[in-house]
Design a protein around this motif. Structure first.
Motif, PDB file in Angstrom:
ATOM      1  N   TRP A   6     -30.276  49.656 -68.605  1.00 52.06           N
ATOM      2  CA  TRP A   6     -29.731  48.311 -68.400  1.00 52.06           C
ATOM      3  C   TRP A   6     -30.409  47.322 -69.351  1.00 52.06           C
ATOM      4  O   TRP A   6     -29.749  46.574 -70.064  1.00 52.06           O
ATOM      5  CB  TRP A   6     -29.933  47.887 -66.946  1.00 52.06           C
ATOM      6  CG  TRP A   6     -29.799  46.419 -66.700  1.00 52.06           C
ATOM      7  CD1 TRP A   6     -30.811  45.498 -66.696  1.00 52.06           C
ATOM      8  CD2 TRP A   6     -28.595  45.693 -66.449  1.00 52.06           C
ATOM      9  NE1 TRP A   6     -30.299  44.248 -66.440  1.00 52.06           N
ATOM     10  CE2 TRP A   6     -28.951  44.333 -66.289  1.00 52.06           C
ATOM     11  CE3 TRP A   6     -27.257  46.053 -66.344  1.00 52.06           C
ATOM     12  CZ2 TRP A   6     -28.013  43.335 -66.027  1.00 52.06           C
ATOM     13  CZ3 TRP A   6     -26.319  45.054 -66.075  1.00 52.06           C
ATOM     14  CH2 TRP A   6     -26.692  43.721 -65.927  1.00 52.06           C
ATOM     15  N   CYS A  48     -23.579  48.345 -59.474  1.00 52.16           N
ATOM     16  CA  CYS A  48     -24.988  48.324 -59.851  1.00 52.16           C
ATOM     17  C   CYS A  48     -25.744  49.403 -59.090  1.00 52.16           C
ATOM     18  O   CYS A  48     -25.720  49.432 -57.849  1.00 52.16           O
ATOM     19  CB  CYS A  48     -25.578  46.949 -59.538  1.00 52.16           C
ATOM     20  SG  CYS A  48     -27.368  46.881 -59.771  1.00 52.16           S
ATOM     21  N   GLU A  98     -24.473  39.058 -60.778  1.00 54.73           N
ATOM     22  CA  GLU A  98     -24.609  39.998 -59.651  1.00 54.73           C
ATOM     23  C   GLU A  98     -23.305  40.084 -58.860  1.00 54.73           C
ATOM     24  O   GLU A  98     -22.856  41.169 -58.494  1.00 54.73           O
ATOM     25  CB  GLU A  98     -25.755  39.573 -58.722  1.00 54.73           C
ATOM     26  CG  GLU A  98     -27.116  39.555 -59.357  1.00 54.73           C
ATOM     27  CD  GLU A  98     -27.649  40.906 -59.776  1.00 54.73           C
ATOM     28  OE1 GLU A  98     -27.073  41.949 -59.411  1.00 54.73           O
ATOM     29  OE2 GLU A  98     -28.664  40.929 -60.498  1.00 54.73           O
ATOM     30  N   GLN A 152     -20.727  42.152 -60.679  1.00 53.36           N
ATOM     31  CA  GLN A 152     -20.965  43.593 -60.573  1.00 53.36           C
ATOM     32  C   GLN A 152     -20.408  44.147 -59.264  1.00 53.36           C
ATOM     33  O   GLN A 152     -19.731  45.174 -59.247  1.00 53.36           O
ATOM     34  CB  GLN A 152     -22.470  43.887 -60.652  1.00 53.36           C
ATOM     35  CG  GLN A 152     -23.061  43.611 -62.012  1.00 53.36           C
ATOM     36  CD  GLN A 152     -24.565  43.746 -61.992  1.00 53.36           C
ATOM     37  OE1 GLN A 152     -25.084  44.794 -61.643  1.00 53.36           O
ATOM     38  NE2 GLN A 152     -25.268  42.696 -62.374  1.00 53.36           N
TER      39      GLN A 152
END
Length: 192
Positions: free
Chosen positions: A64, A101, A154, A157
């Motif tokens: 990542w 994720c 976030e 994702q």
């Protein structure tokens, strides 16, 4: 056979299997067979399943971090570097192997029973927030922008994983443009 080669193969195989099926659904025998190693060799490299899980999380963190930074470094301006976060997400969301994720998934699956996994997931997310904070400071943005962009990334994702489409990256990027321009006091970035 190089001692690091079986270890690397085990971690890569575990990463693929955990991503596709979930951590708890993959037993040591399935991992051993898929990685092409004996059970003895598997346990020589990793004394427990939790040690494999942690190695997978370390691999994911490195992947990542390197992938995101490579995309961001290609952008020419500080504003474009902030937006490149969402370009990286867009490319990732289009990969066949994208299942969301791995840190959010690992935390959801094991966070309540594995303090080690929970802590590593927190550190990974903190690392991302610090990275976004660094980019925001380089752009001359106020401190509040970094957590906003981090939360937006976030959420993208999670949304992309659940929806099964990469649309969330484009939508998050558009929202990020508004947040960035407001934070930087840009009235009309296109000059129109």
């Amino acid at each position: 056979m190089d001692t690091s080669e079986p270890r690397t193969r085990i971690v890569a195989t575990a990463d693929e299997l955990y991503n596709a099926k979930g951590i708890q659904a993959v037993g040591m025998d399935e991992l051993r067979a898929a990685a092409g190693v004996s059970l003895k060799r598997l346990y020589q490299e990793f004394p427990s399943k939790s040690s494999i899980v942690m190695a997978v999380l370390e691999r994911r963190h490195a992947s990542w971090t390197e992938g995101l930074d490579a995309t961001v470094r290609q952008a020419a301006t500080p504003r474009e570097r902030l937006l490149a976060i969402f370009d990286y997400l867009a490319a990732w969301f289009c990969e066949d192997s994208f299942r969301g994720c791995g840190f959010i998934n690992s935390f959801a699956e094991l966070g309540a029973i594995s303090p080690e996994v929970a802590e590593y997931a927190r550190k990974h997310k903190e690392s991302f927030q610090n990275y976004v904070g660094h980019l925001a400071r380089e752009a001359g943005a106020p401190a509040y922008l970094a957590p906003q962009l981090s939360i937006l990334a976030e959420g993208a994702q999670t949304t992309a994983a659940i929806a099964g489409t990469p649309d969330a990256a484009r939508q998050a990027r558009a929202a990020a443009e508004v947040l960035i321009d407001a934070a930087l006091g840009v009235e009309d970035p296109d000059g129109t």
